[in-house]
Scaffold this active site. Structure first.
Site, mmCIF file in Angstrom:
data_model
loop_
_atom_site.group_PDB
_atom_site.id
_atom_site.type_symbol
_atom_site.label_atom_id
_atom_site.label_comp_id
_atom_site.label_asym_id
_atom_site.label_seq_id
_atom_site.Cartn_x
_atom_site.Cartn_y
_atom_site.Cartn_z
ATOM 1 N N GLU A 114 0.817 -1.223 0.000
ATOM 2 C CA GLU A 114 0.000 0.000 0.000
ATOM 3 C C GLU A 114 0.850 1.271 0.000
ATOM 4 O O GLU A 114 0.856 2.060 0.936
ATOM 5 C CB GLU A 114 -0.952 0.004 1.199
ATOM 6 C CG GLU A 114 -1.963 -1.114 1.184
ATOM 7 C CD GLU A 114 -2.891 -1.108 2.384
ATOM 8 O OE1 GLU A 114 -3.987 -1.705 2.291
ATOM 9 O OE2 GLU A 114 -2.532 -0.503 3.426
ATOM 10 N N GLU A 268 -6.374 -8.235 -0.415
ATOM 11 C CA GLU A 268 -6.917 -8.243 0.938
ATOM 12 C C GLU A 268 -8.426 -8.056 0.851
ATOM 13 O O GLU A 268 -8.905 -6.961 0.551
ATOM 14 C CB GLU A 268 -6.301 -7.142 1.815
ATOM 15 C CG GLU A 268 -4.814 -7.310 2.062
ATOM 16 C CD GLU A 268 -4.249 -6.220 2.966
ATOM 17 O OE1 GLU A 268 -5.044 -5.518 3.640
ATOM 18 O OE2 GLU A 268 -3.013 -6.057 3.002
#
Length: 541
Positions: A114, A268
């Site tokens: 991220e 995710e």
């Protein structure tokens, strides 16, 4: 289950002290999984530099806009321009790739984790100061060229050397918007270059493995199109935060697919409650199953649930897993098991499929950045507080919403300018890609350009080709107002796109929340003489 992701924050475990790697624990995990037929996606662990590295080089930690050095002991605190952090990052990636490059159980890599999360996309340290000046010199060559591009004569901001150009730190008055835009571009490019180093190592060491990165949907601080150059496919982390709706999540899937114009993975997938939103309710029954099939329907080739077991320690203790903290199976586990059985039957029919929309929505990061700096209306800012809620009739998110449910929250605000036309299509089951303005538009019948505020020459040429080939272009508000340097065009809005529209904007109005207008459609246009509410922004042609 057939795939497991490992090691995304494990640098301190893999290299517990300088130049000593310990792969024994990870070897055991990969070997056990492989023995049971589970494939492994490994992550480069560079999002969480080890304590010994930050202790030896405290200036690796970023400096924020107010000149404060951020503290160590967490994740995403490192500056990508720091030479030691770059060298150490390359070293740990080299070590991991060499060790696992030929392991039969490893199928691919997730780079870092991220990029830009936790407000880490921009740094204001001395390393970034020097790198920014070098970046500007490479772009403009001569400081006089920069002065003209930035309109430096306004407020007397005329520079005579590169060393005079500051970082746009906290200031008393507004910064030059052209200066801010180039710093945003520079900051995004810093992470692109850092990312490219890891991709190159993995390509060289692991030629048979795929390489991906987990993005964050409509995250605005980094240019996802540039960041993901060189990846096999994009991944993203799908969390149904407070205020999200089925349409907002669908739009995120379609943007992730549009970054590289190919199918994606969800790296995710929320399996229960999350721990970081302003409110974190338990998902309803069949939530995990619904979200999994929604991802597949929008081009998801892989879905990995986060996480296996709820963490007993650390900052994500309240983030649910497929197993709870006591090791018991959760509702998410049972739904994932059901999905696994169903997909065994569906896999032959789904293999090789991909969405092929005939409509595209253009999402331009330059335009997002300049509108965030000069919104001309507070409600046009992307980064509202996460608990911000605004009831307004133009914010009807789904057709079945009741009038008192017409609201938008802070996180959804990250993309509302693009969600408005998307939701209109979504409600009528019209699929859409969300792509870069320079993307190949061949094959689309309709292209929507909401808030395409800044026009680079390549974008103008691309849209001209599309229209001349018979495509329908729909421009949204604020489009075609600025050039590539963030200066207003000398021609009326939409600037160089006027030749395509045959009309110009005479004036605009910025509306406060309590003010609204309405647009009355002719029956010949809508077949129902519909009245549409207008809020926040209005333009008169």
């Amino acid at each position: 289950f057939n795939t497991v992701r490992l090691a995304e924050f494990a640098w301190g475990l893999l290299e517990p002290e300088p130049d000593r790697c310990d792969f024994a624990w990870l070897d055991r995990a990969v070997d056990v999984l492989n023995a049971h037929g589970l494939r492994v996606v490994l992550s480069t662990p560079t999002a969480a530099p080890p304590p010994w590295l930050l202790a030896a080089h405290p200036d690796i930690a970023q400096v924020d806009e107010q000149g404060r050095r951020v503290g160590p002991g967490t994740r995403r605190e490192a500056c990508a321009n720091h030479p030691v952090y770059q060298e150490r990052s390359r070293r740990i990636v080299e070590q991991m790739a060499a060790h696992y490059g030929h392991h039969p159980g490893v199928i691919g890599w997730q780079t870092d984790n991220e990029f830009g999360c936790h407000d880490s996309a921009r740094c204001y340290c001395p390393h970034c100061q020097a790198a920014f000046r070098a970046w500007l010199q490479e772009k403009f060559t001569h400081v006089d060229t920069l002065n003209r591009a930035w309109g430096g004569a306004f407020w007397g901001e005329v520079y005579t050397s590169w060393e005079e150009i500051p970082l746009p730190t906290r200031s008393r008055a507004q910064r030059n918007p052209s200066h801010l835009l180039d710093f945003q571009r520079f900051s995004s490019d810093v992470w692109r270059r850092y990312h490219a180093q890891q991709i190159a190592i993995l390509r060289r060491r692991c030629p048979n493995h795929f390489v991906t990165h987990n993005l964050m949907g409509f995250f605005p601080d980094l240019n996802a199109y540039h960041l993901c150059e060189g990846l096999d496919f994009v991944s993203w982390d799908n969390y149904h935060y407070f205020g999200a709706t089925p349409a907002t999540v669908a739009a995120s899937h379609d943007h992730m697919r549009g970054v590289l114009r190919r199918n994606f993975w969800v790296m995710e997938q929320q399996a229960g409650q999350i721990n970081w939103s302003v409110y974190n309710p338990a998902p309803p029954p069949n939530f995990v199953r619904l979200k999994t099939y929604q991802a597949i329907a929008h081009g998801g080739d892989g879905v990995i649930y986060f996480r296996w077991r709820q963490a007993r320690a650390g900052s994500e203790q309240y983030h649910s897993g497929l197993l709870d903290h006591a090791g018991r199976t959760t509702a998410g586990y049972e739904e994932a098991r059901q999905i696994g059985a169903e997909l065994q039957r569906l896999a032959p029919m789904l293999a090789g499929t991909a969405p092929r929309p005939k409509v595209a929505i253009l999402l331009d990061y330059d335009s997002r950045w300049v509108l965030e700096e000069q919104p001309h209306n507070q409600l046009l800012r992307m980064n509202q507080p996460p608990d911000f809620v605004l009831p307004h009739p133009v914010l009807l998110m789904d057709r079945e919403d009741e009038p008192d449910e017409r609201f938008m929250t802070g996180r959804a605000w990250l993309a509302w300018q693009f969600l408005a036309p998307y939701i209109a299509l979504w409600e009528d089951n019209i699929p859409a890609d969300i792509v870069a303005p320079e993307a190949d538009l061949t094959g689309y019948r309709v292209v929507l350009a909401p808030f395409l505020n800044l026009l680079r020459p390549a974008v103008v040429s691309n849209l001209r080709r599309f229209v001349q080939a018979g495509g329908a272009l729909i421009l949204g508000p604020r489009s075609g107002l600025k050039d590539e340097h963030n200066r207003l065009f000398t021609t009326p809005q939409p600037g160089p796109l006027t030749e395509l529209t045959g009309s110009t904007v005479r004036f605009f109005d910025s509306l406060s929340p309590e003010r609204s207008n309405e647009l009355r459609w002719q029956e010949s246009v809508t077949r129902m003489g519909r009245v549409s509410p207008v809020g926040f922004w209005a333009e008169v042609l």
